[in-house]
Design a protein around this motif. Structure first.
Motif, mmCIF file in Angstrom:
data_model
loop_
_atom_site.group_PDB
_atom_site.id
_atom_site.type_symbol
_atom_site.label_atom_id
_atom_site.label_comp_id
_atom_site.label_asym_id
_atom_site.label_seq_id
_atom_site.Cartn_x
_atom_site.Cartn_y
_atom_site.Cartn_z
ATOM 1 N N LEU A 106 31.201 36.335 101.650
ATOM 2 C CA LEU A 106 30.479 34.973 101.355
ATOM 3 C C LEU A 106 28.904 35.310 101.566
ATOM 4 O O LEU A 106 28.201 34.900 100.759
ATOM 5 C CB LEU A 106 30.804 33.787 102.303
ATOM 6 N N GLY A 107 28.770 35.930 102.550
ATOM 7 C CA GLY A 107 27.216 36.227 102.870
ATOM 8 C C GLY A 107 26.497 37.131 101.978
ATOM 9 O O GLY A 107 25.382 36.691 101.366
ATOM 10 N N PHE B 271 35.254 34.393 95.671
ATOM 11 C CA PHE B 271 34.848 33.112 96.190
ATOM 12 C C PHE B 271 35.767 32.113 95.353
ATOM 13 O O PHE B 271 36.565 31.125 95.772
ATOM 14 C CB PHE B 271 33.510 32.894 96.044
ATOM 15 N N PHE C 184 35.960 36.436 105.943
ATOM 16 C CA PHE C 184 35.662 35.761 104.805
ATOM 17 C C PHE C 184 34.157 35.599 104.551
ATOM 18 O O PHE C 184 33.383 35.661 103.748
ATOM 19 C CB PHE C 184 36.386 34.633 104.490
ATOM 20 N N TYR C 185 33.253 35.083 105.747
ATOM 21 C CA TYR C 185 31.927 34.951 105.735
ATOM 22 C C TYR C 185 31.177 36.171 105.347
ATOM 23 O O TYR C 185 30.125 36.284 104.948
ATOM 24 C CB TYR C 185 31.468 34.313 106.904
ATOM 25 N N LEU C 186 31.888 37.415 106.033
ATOM 26 C CA LEU C 186 31.082 38.525 105.553
ATOM 27 C C LEU C 186 31.130 38.945 104.174
ATOM 28 O O LEU C 186 29.961 39.275 103.602
ATOM 29 C CB LEU C 186 31.855 39.709 106.167
ATOM 30 N N LYS D 281 40.280 36.270 110.125
ATOM 31 C CA LYS D 281 40.067 35.773 108.691
ATOM 32 C C LYS D 281 38.895 35.231 108.378
ATOM 33 O O LYS D 281 38.033 35.789 107.371
ATOM 34 C CB LYS D 281 41.262 34.878 108.503
ATOM 35 N N GLU D 282 38.290 34.168 109.212
ATOM 36 C CA GLU D 282 37.260 33.629 108.947
ATOM 37 C C GLU D 282 35.733 34.331 109.179
ATOM 38 O O GLU D 282 35.119 34.560 108.214
ATOM 39 C CB GLU D 282 36.696 32.440 110.122
ATOM 40 N N VAL D 283 35.848 35.497 109.898
ATOM 41 C CA VAL D 283 34.679 36.390 110.206
ATOM 42 C C VAL D 283 34.558 37.257 108.838
ATOM 43 O O VAL D 283 33.676 37.562 108.114
ATOM 44 C CB VAL D 283 34.764 37.312 111.253
#
Lengths: 274, 309
Positions: free
Chosen positions: A108-109, A152, A104-106, A100-102
């Motif tokens: 967000l990036g 976001f 989401f950061y993809l 999930k974190e990975v």
């Protein structure tokens, strides 16, 4: 005069000047749209009678096609963005799953990547798909890009909703979709409307992207349409030209009338602060 | 060791089970990611990679290393473009901070809430006009027969009248002047919301201690809405650096390249001169500048802005 009252008067005077200057272009747009050439020359600053409604008839023939294109693009883009981003945001906000974190950061990036960098390669991708000069070619990259910011914002909002509501509904046998559609969306309605509006306005105002995607006149939105429209009129036809500008603004005014309340609540509540 | 091995194995099995159990969730994310891969990730990589090519976007392509970047920093048009960008950015940050703040302070200090509401609505009205219409209106305002020149003729300064956007000395200031008096609705609302959020007890204390007018604004209001001020500065900074849509409509970079900015140079190189590689390199330089700013923002500014919502 008491100093307190004097202060109030000064504030009003400055504010009235500022408002007048802010609204002057708008005033000028409206009065000129109703003038013929003679009225324009001899009564430059003030409104005149009779109102030349025929300016609007002429302008409508020129811009109606562009306006309906823009309505189509802006509506479809905003609806698709709201749909896709609310589903993804809901998944990120209310569930735990591996990666999930990975993921989401993809997403967000992508906020770090400015649209200016994407113009050339998106054009090339759209060409590669064979979508140049098509409505899909205009819409797909805008939808894809619109999702990022919306996910976001919506994720933050969905994550703030109280878990008890979802728990209670789950006990009553609600599935993923029902939780999303009957709890998350209604409770976040103002922010969902704001996201819709921001995307609608964003698409309506886009100039560069339709400029590179479209060459067929009948597909062009109002922005690129007006740029060519401007060129067709000589000095004698400011009236119809300004009438065209007014017509091009009306759909946006309508959307704002419906959404403004939510929008002001949205930005003033701090929901849109990055 | 065997114990550890079996532990990781069982951990892996449970991870696989977790993934399998969450398959509906992944499925729900598929549309978003398909779109992002096709229209964001792939193009972003292409843009960076093509910066190192001499490429017309179709047939001719050759890897040229850093040549594009060397050319950018030696090309007089690009140097002017970056200078213009710096000037416009500096100007916009100052005026879009000061004037909306001034407007918000004036409205905030009014006694009648009814008047506050009316002014708020009036300042927000221009927002409903499409940007293209605003820009074309301003283009007209600067024209030979536009209101600015007419006004100069009315007050007897007709000899100063000119086509402002076509004048080498005035074109760039004219671009900066667009939107006068610059009470940007978004910034104005952000500041006003910040001021309204100041507890009335704080303002009462300030009044008792003799902080009124400008003194209160500097000593009390500004420190209390510092978060909003930083937010507006950062957003204006970023938006100014990547602005070129407006320049394209107003002047198309002219006269000559007097109002050229990097984004517009990128557009022209790619779509008018068929230099996709060089255009990509300009985009990459802008990206690096913005990335640096974002980094500084996160390091020095954002940590202090509370993430509400």
């Amino acid at each position: 005069m008491k100093p307190a009252i004097r202060g109030e008067v000064i504030r009003h005077v400055i504010l009235i000047i500022l408002v007048a200057l802010t609204l002057f272009p708008l005033y000028f747009l409206l009065i000129t749209s109703f003038k013929d050439y003679d009225q324009f020359i001899h009564h430059f600053w003030e409104p005149t009678l009779p109102l030349r409604w025929e300016n609007y008839v002429v302008a409508w023939q020129e811009v109606s096609g562009y306006i309906s294109n823009s309505i189509l693009y802006a509506t479809v883009e905003a609806l698709c963005v709201v749909m896709l981003s609310s589903i993804s945001a809901y998944v990120f906000a209310r569930y735990k799953f591996p990666g999930k974190e990975v993921l989401f950061y993809l997403i967000l990036g992508l906020l770090m990547i400015p649209p200016v960098l994407m113009l050339i390669p998106q054009f090339l991708v759209v060409r590669w798909f064979g979508l140049l000069d098509t409505r899909a070619g205009m819409l797909l990259p805008m939808i894809a890009g619109g999702q990022v910011f919306s996910i976001f914002i919506l994720r933050t909002f969905f994550a703030g909703l109280p878990e008890e509501l979802f728990e209670a509904a789950r006990i009553d046998g609600a599935n993923h979709f029902q939780l999303y559609f009957w709890i998350a969306i209604p409770l976040s309605f103002p922010i969902v409307v704001t996201i819709f509006m921001l995307n609608f306005v964003g698409t309506w105002n886009e100039i560069i992207w339709p400029l590179v995607v479209f060459s067929r006149e009948e597909l062009k939105p109002v922005t690129t349409g007006l740029l060519t429209f401007q060129g067709q009129f000589t000095v004698t036809s400011y009236g119809p030209m300004f009438a065209g500008y007014v017509l091009a603004s009306i759909p946006l005014v309508v959307v704002f009338l419906f959404c403004m309340k939510y929008y002001i609540t949205g930005i003033t509540s701090g929901a849109l602060k990055i | 060791m065997p114990m550890g091995g079996s532990l990781t194995a069982s951990k892996r099995r449970s991870w696989v089970r977790e993934v399998a159990r969450s398959r509906t969730l992944y499925l729900l994310l598929v549309p978003t990611f398909l779109m992002l891969i096709a229209f964001n990730y792939w193009p972003a990589i292409t843009a960076l990679y093509r910066s190192f090519y001499d490429w017309d976007g179709a047939f001719y392509e050759q890897f040229i290393g850093l040549e594009n970047f060397k050319e950018i920093f030696n090309d007089p048009v690009m140097i002017t473009a970056f200078q213009n960008m710096a000037k416009l950015t500096l100007g916009w940050v100052v005026i879009r901070l000061v004037f909306p703040l001034l407007g918000a302070e004036l409205v905030f200090n009014l006694r009648s809430t009814k008047a506050q509401y009316i002014y708020r609505v009036l300042f927000v009205v221009p927002m409903v006009i499409p940007q293209i219409v605003t820009l074309l209106l301003w283009r007209f305002m600067y024209g030979m027969y536009g209101p600015i020149n007419e006004f100069l003729r009315v007050i007897g300064l007709g000899h100063l009248a000119r086509g402002w956007l076509g004048d080498f000395d005035f074109a760039l200031p004219a671009v900066l002047f667009v939107g006068f008096p610059w009470i940007d609705a978004f910034n104005f609302l952000i500041f006003l919301a910040g001021l309204i959020a100041i507890p009335s007890s704080v303002l009462e204390t300030a009044l008792l201690e003799g902080a009124v007018g400008l003194k209160r604004i500097i000593k009390v209001d500004i420190p209390l809405i510092l978060g909003q001020i930083k937010l507006v500065v950062v957003l204006t900074l970023i938006n100014s650096i990547r602005e070129y849509q407006m320049i394209l409509v107003m002047t198309n970079g002219g006269p000559g390249w007097a109002t050229m900015v990097p984004g517009l140079a990128m557009y022209q190189n790619a779509f008018l001169y068929g230099r996709m590689g060089y255009g990509s390199a300009i985009g990459t330089v802008l990206f690096v500048i913005l990335l640096g700013l974002t980094y500084l923002n996160m390091k020095y500014v954002q940590s202090e802005i509370e993430l509400k919502a």
